[in-house]
Enzyme design. Structure first.
Site, short mmCIF file in Angstrom:
data_model
loop_
_atom_site.label_atom_id
_atom_site.label_comp_id
_atom_site.label_asym_id
_atom_site.label_seq_id
_atom_site.Cartn_x
_atom_site.Cartn_y
_atom_site.Cartn_z
N HIS A 1 0.80 -1.36 -0.16
CA HIS A 1 0.07 0.09 0.16
C HIS A 1 0.79 1.30 0.05
CE1 HIS A 1 -3.99 1.93 1.88
NE2 HIS A 1 -3.15 2.70 1.18
N ASP B 1 1.38 2.64 3.82
CA ASP B 1 0.12 3.52 3.23
C ASP B 1 1.19 4.64 3.32
OD1 ASP B 1 -2.01 4.87 2.59
OD2 ASP B 1 -2.81 5.15 4.66
#
Length: 436
Positions: free
Chosen positions: A63, A317
């Protein structure tokens, strides 16, 4: 070309392997794994000295936001993948929220070509579920898959239309690729900048309740049961969400989940210590992310779920932003922080604190994310030689000058770490090493 990594401790949970071994690499593949010293007599071989180090399958960040095309002032594919190899990641998967959105084969091919030119980490492309991330009409999924997309997600923009999400799952199933869900009910979260609870009340900010995640995780599980799709819950942040994933797995559904290092290491109390200018030079906006940092009880539940295998993997992320995106009022600031160069040292903090085993760390950073994207860089003979070498003990401090990213939005700048990546090898090529 032959390369030998020698003298290190090989940790590969996919083979239940934890022992001192030497690894012979030839033409980008693992040729042999044998006892220490087995390849010392080979002529014309390059050696990577790994004595006292840990040799693991190549870490895979499932991610990241590489921002290119369109937002190159925040990050480029070249700078992002350089940050990846410096952080110990041989592979990354990039989200679709670029400009233009990656909702077409043309944009997919552009990203893959830029990744080839950068020649750093591998790049796995995640395509948009809906055109323009608008949640109204499915993107050209078939053409994107043909061009090289390996998963689908409107990350950051939850798909509120359940019927449309059902169609997306059914379509994705025909290609055997996962749908990655940003589980957030926008009607409940309503753009709130932080977790709803005692801290938000004290600070006077609107709160995003844990229920906004719980409701959408429950919906994705229900649709996965209906469609048989592979569904992955991105950056899970709540105790209730974890419980739902646990029950879905017990029911045999094809559900996986990831957690970020910052949700494991921090909670909303951190915001209490921040004014406009925080300790360690950080503004409160450096702690703003989506989902928000939750309360301590959620943080503890996430770590337990990672240990238990309910949460499959750790993903950064990685969300680079320019100064103009972060240096503003907390409620208006962009969500997200850097992660590619801090994920490994943060996870090693948990290992050193005996809150997570080294084997589980490697599994969550290498084996599980690779499986999600149907890429298997375990250290088995014949596999691609994607390898991460770790130094568990070197002490260092993260400074802005060390960041390969074009952005610097991280609450961990100035933090002292113990351990991190020592070398990153992709297809048998040393992309970065502390030795060089």
């Amino acid at each position: 070309m032959q390369l030998v990594i020698r003298g290190g401790r090989v940790v590969d949970p996919s083979q239940k392997l934890d022992a001192e071994k030497d690894i012979l690499i030839e033409n980008g593949k693992i040729k042999a794994v044998d006892q220490p010293g087995s390849f010392n007599s080979l002529a014309g071989v390059k050696f990577v000295e790994a004595k006292g180090k840990v040799i693991a399958p190549g870490f895979f960040d499932a991610h990241v936001h590489l921002r290119e095309p369109g937002l190159e002032y925040k990050e480029t594919i070249a700078s992002g993948t350089r940050a990846a190899v410096l952080g110990g990641f041989s592979s990354v998967a990039c989200m679709a929220n670029t400009l233009p959105v990656n909702d077409s084969a043309i944009t997919t091919r552009y990203i893959l070509e830029k990744a080839r030119e950068a020649n750093q980490s591998r790049v796995f492309v995640i395509g948009a579920v809906t055109k323009g991330l608008k949640g109204e009409e499915l993107a050209d999924i078939g053409f994107m898959v043909e061009a090289g997309v390996r998963a689908l997600s409107d990350d950051g923009m939850p798909i509120m239309n359940s019927a449309l999400m059902r169609k997306a799952m059914e379509y994705a199933s025909t290609f055997d690729i996962p749908i990655i869900s940003h589980a957030e009910d926008l009607n409940l979260s309503h753009g709130a900048p932080m977790n709803e609870g005692a801290v938000s009340s004290l600070l006077g900010y609107r709160g995003n309740p844990a229920a906004s995640e719980e409701i959408m995780v429950a919906r994705e599980i229900a649709l996965a049961r209906l469609t048989g799709a592979r569904v992955h819950i991105a950056h899970i942040s709540t105790r209730e969400g974890v419980e739902l994933v646990k029950r879905a797995k017990e029911a045999g559904l094809n559900i996986t989940a990831e957690v970020t290092p910052h949700h494991l290491m921090m909670n909303d109390r951190m915001l209490m210590n921040c004014g406009h200018t925080c300790d360690h030079r950080h503004d409160r906006a450096d702690y703003k992310m989506a989902p928000p940092l939750r309360s301590l009880e959620h943080q503890e539940a996430l770590l337990q779920a990672l240990n238990d295998g309910v949460i499959d993997m750790v993903a950064s992320d990685h969300a680079p932003h320019g100064c103009m995106d972060k240096e503003t009022e907390f409620e208006l600031a962009a969500n997200g922080i850097l992660g590619l160069q801090t994920t490994v040292p943060l996870m090693l903090e948990l290992v050193h604190q005996k809150k997570l085993s080294l084997s589980r760390m490697v599994e969550s950073l290498a084996c599980a994310p690779s499986k999600l994207f149907s890429h298997h860089p375990s250290l088995r003979v014949g596999n691609d030689a994607d390898i991460t070498i770790l130094d568990l003990d070197q002490k260092w401090k993260l400074t802005p000058a060390m960041l390969a990213s074009k952005s610097s939005n991280s609450p961990f700048l100035g933090r002292e770490f113990r351990g991190g990546a020592f070398a990153t090898i992709v297809a048998g090529e040393v992309k970065w090493s502390m030795q060089s």
